[in-house]
Design an enzyme around this catalytic site. Structure first.
Site: not given
Ligand SMILES: [Ca+2]
Ligand SMILES: [Ca+2]
Ligand SMILES: [Ca+2]
Ligand SMILES: [Ca+2]
Length: 685
Positions: A476, A537, A556, A562
């Site tokens: 991330h 995210r 996601g 997305e």
């Protein structure tokens, strides 16, 4: 000076010096008032009552026990005693749900995150503690509401003074591995205040959060599927540690399958221009067919995959072939345990004289032993790309295949995961200014810097650090850079494995950021800082369409990825909302324009050519083509499904086609040169 007073003064002086030097540990207060910024009044139990179900409101601060709150190590806010908790009535996750006191039971509706932006968030719903109707009078009701950063959701309290993350959990280990479960355990982290939670992940996906006193958990796993397990520690203030090291597991099959599927039959091939469509009759298997591998002239060119629940489809599209050429295809079935059928009877087809479709040809322009991540085309038509784990930049001439090293970027650090040397960008002014913009992980953060590139070499002494302090973690880390038609530099940042960052407008994480090229904040940004949009995210892809609108691609967690159309100041919903699941219907969250099941998506890079969006997918091992029509994405087509493996980066090429790079192996570690990647050119129709 009297002898009697001297020791006291010395003690005071020593104390003062110690605090100036930071010797005194800055431990957070654990008991105190919680004061509304908008009202100036204290969070208060109505009438100083102690009955379960008594409402919580705001009232003049008076120092009473019914205004004295204690933050526990598990994120509970208690009053009177450790057994009475601030509680969302009925464990409701609906905006407007009222607050009350209730006996502590450990439920998520009694746990709270006190963020640095002044918000107090329900661990259950992610909604913010809110004085209803922005009222400020004595006795005004307090509820949970969609976080909006207004002053009726900001609270001043010494309880949130903790800003130090816990230490890294040590000794991650597994036991009792079966086909469906495993026990994962680790050693305790330490923290200045206390570890409130451990967050257990596999490969960047949050699996479970457990309390700070829990040091092992049973996890549900999938037979035959390799996962990398790790854990982060989190304190009650929302500070997240760096991740533990990774433990790799591959659960055994629940039942042994040694029988191969039947051979696929009825293979038929039809050509339309340079695109071939294959269809066949499905195979059968004693347990289940899991995939079909497609062969062209004896070499595997694609795979269609199913799951235990959904068999694979029995069609495949092979595009970008040579015109007026004969090709021979065969198909082979596989079950989940690697038993393969014989290859089908071959089908032969001759392509048409001209392309006539969207994807007209693929040529390999280079290979690399590391993961190509950022990629830019220079004015002379050559390419610069970053090698994520090798931490250097390569120049590639796509017409000759000749490569040269531009330079190693100083100060890059891996994360034993997805951090490292990531996005690259150049401004349209590169021909005169020679600035190459770089986003990378350092030992302490993610950051955006720029260097001059002179004579195809990185001038490391020219480095300007534009933005630091973007939190890093194992996964991330976001990482894309893109110049907009407005001349501003846009960057995508991940939530650093802490969803609270995404909703915190004061945090640089879980955002699309917007910078001036010199690293200053543009005066027309929505929040007076670098934040352009929030509630993301792990966004990676960024691209602008012909109207100057910004499209964004985002990973996601475990359900949906997305594609978003980013608007100034927009809230894209994470962590309360993933794709269209969770509380996505809550007013104020901008809905994605398209979602993808993570197994078919997990897409990183995007590019827009002639208002068609191209999306390069990692786990989905495919390139999507989606037509931008108004503010919708229509006519979605899938290309190269399994042909080249995991795809990372797609960028416009100067001839109107695309550059496309793979990320098939070695892309979840920080080990240099353990990959086997391709750089491709795609000719579009
Ligand atoms: Ca701490
Ligand atoms: Ca079988
Ligand atoms: Ca979203
Ligand atoms: Ca690697």
């Amino acid at each position: 000076m009297s002898a009697a007073r001297r020791p006291i003064l010395l003690a005071l002086l020593a104390s003062l010096i110690a605090s100036m030097l930071g010797v005194v540990p800055a431990s957070a207060a654990t008991t105190g008032t919680i004061v509304g910024v908008g009202s100036g009044r204290c969070l208060d139990v109505h009438g100083a009552a102690r009955t379960a179900g008594t409402a919580v409101e705001i009232y003049d601060c008076h120092g009473g026990a019914n205004q004295s709150w204690t933050l526990s190590s598990t994120g509970q806010l208690t009053v009177y005693d450790a057994a009475t908790c601030l509680d969302v009535k009925g464990a409701s996750t609906t905006p407007g749900a009222r607050l009350q006191i209730y006996p502590c039971h450990g439920g998520a509706n009694q746990r709270w995150t006190l963020s640095a932006d002044g918000s107090i968030r329900s661990a259950q719903s992610g909604l913010c503690l809110d004085v209803s109707g922005r009222a400020s009078a004595n006795g005004s009701a307090v509820a949970v509401w969609t976080c909006n950063g207004q002053t009726n959701q900001q609270w001043t309290t010494a309880l949130r003074a903790d800003s130090q993350p816990p230490s890294v959990p040590g000794g991650p280990r597994v036991s009792d591995l079966t086909c469906s479960s495993v026990t994962f355990a680790w050693n305790a982290s330490s923290d200045d205040v206390g570890v409130a939670f451990y967050d257990v992940y596999h490969d960047g996906q949050l699996m479970r959060s457990v309390g700070g006193s829990t040091l092992s958990t049973s996890l549900t796993v999938v037979a035959g599927v390799t996962w990398g397990l790790y854990v982060n520690a989190r304190d009650a203030a929302g500070n997240v540690s760096q991740a533990s090291s990774t433990v790799s597991i591959t659960p055994p099959e629940c039942q042994t399958d040694t029988r191969a599927p039947t051979t696929p039959t009825g293979l038929a091939a039809t050509a339309s221009g340079t695109t071939v469509t294959l269809t066949w009759q499905g195979s059968t298997d004693d347990v289940g067919v899991r995939a079909y591998d497609v062969y062209r002239e004896g070499s595997k060119v694609g795979t269609v995959s199913g799951t235990a629940a959904v068999p694979p489809v029995t069609t495949f599209v092979d595009s970008g072939l040579t015109a007026s050429t004969s090709y021979s295809y065969a198909v082979q079935a596989r079950d989940a345990q690697g038993n393969v059928s014989a290859r089908s009877v071959a089908a032969t087809v001759t392509t048409g004289a001209a392309c006539g479709s969207a994807m007209c040809g693929v040529t390999q322009i280079g290979t690399d032993t590391d993961v190509p991540w950022g990629l830019v085309t220079l004015p002379d038509g050559t390419i610069l790309y970053s090698r994520r784990d090798a931490q250097d930049i390569v120049r590639l001439d796509p017409t000759t295949g000749v490569k040269s090293t531009v330079g190693t970027v100083p100060g890059v650090a891996g994360t034993d995961g997805e951090g490292g040397l990531m996005g690259l960008a150049i401004a349209p002014t590169f021909g005169s200014d020679h600035w190459l913009y770089v986003m990378h992980t350092s030992p302490t953060d993610n950051r955006i810097v720029r260097f001059k590139v002179e004579n195809n070499l990185l001038v490391t002494g020219s480095e300007q650090v534009l933005l630091t302090g973007i939190l890093r973690n194992k996964f991330h880390n976001g990482g894309r850079l893109r110049f907009g038609p407005d001349g501003k530099l846009y960057a995508s940042t991940g939530d650093a494995q802490n969803g609270d960052n995404a909703q915190n407008i004061a945090s640089l994480n879980g955002k699309v950021l917007r910078l001036n090229p010199d690293g200053t904040v543009p005066s027309d940004n929505p929040f007076g800082n670098y934040v352009w949009s929030y509630g993301h995210r792990n966004p990676q892809g960024l691209a602008f369409d012909s109207q100057g609108r910004l499209w964004e691609q985002e990973f996601g967690n475990s359900v949906m990825d997305e594609t978003n159309l980013v608007v100034k100041g927009g809230n894209y919903g994470w962590p309360a909302c993933e794709g269209t699941t969770g509380t996505c219907g809550t007013a104020g969250y901008v809905a994605p324009k398209r979602t993808y099941p993570t197994a078919d998506g997990s897409c990183s890079g995007i590019a827009i050519v002639r208002d068609v969006l191209y999306v390069a997918c990692e786990r989905g091992t495919r390139l999507y083509r989606e037509v931008i029509a108004g503010s919708s994405l229509t006519d979605v087509q899938t290309y190269f499904n399994g042909t080249y493996g995991r795809l990372r980066t797609v960028e416009p090429a100067p001839d109107g086609g695309l550059w496309l790079t793979t990320s098939t192996t070695g892309d979840k570690d920080s080990i240099a040169n353990n990959s086997n990647e391709k750089l491709l050119h795609v000719t579009l129709g």
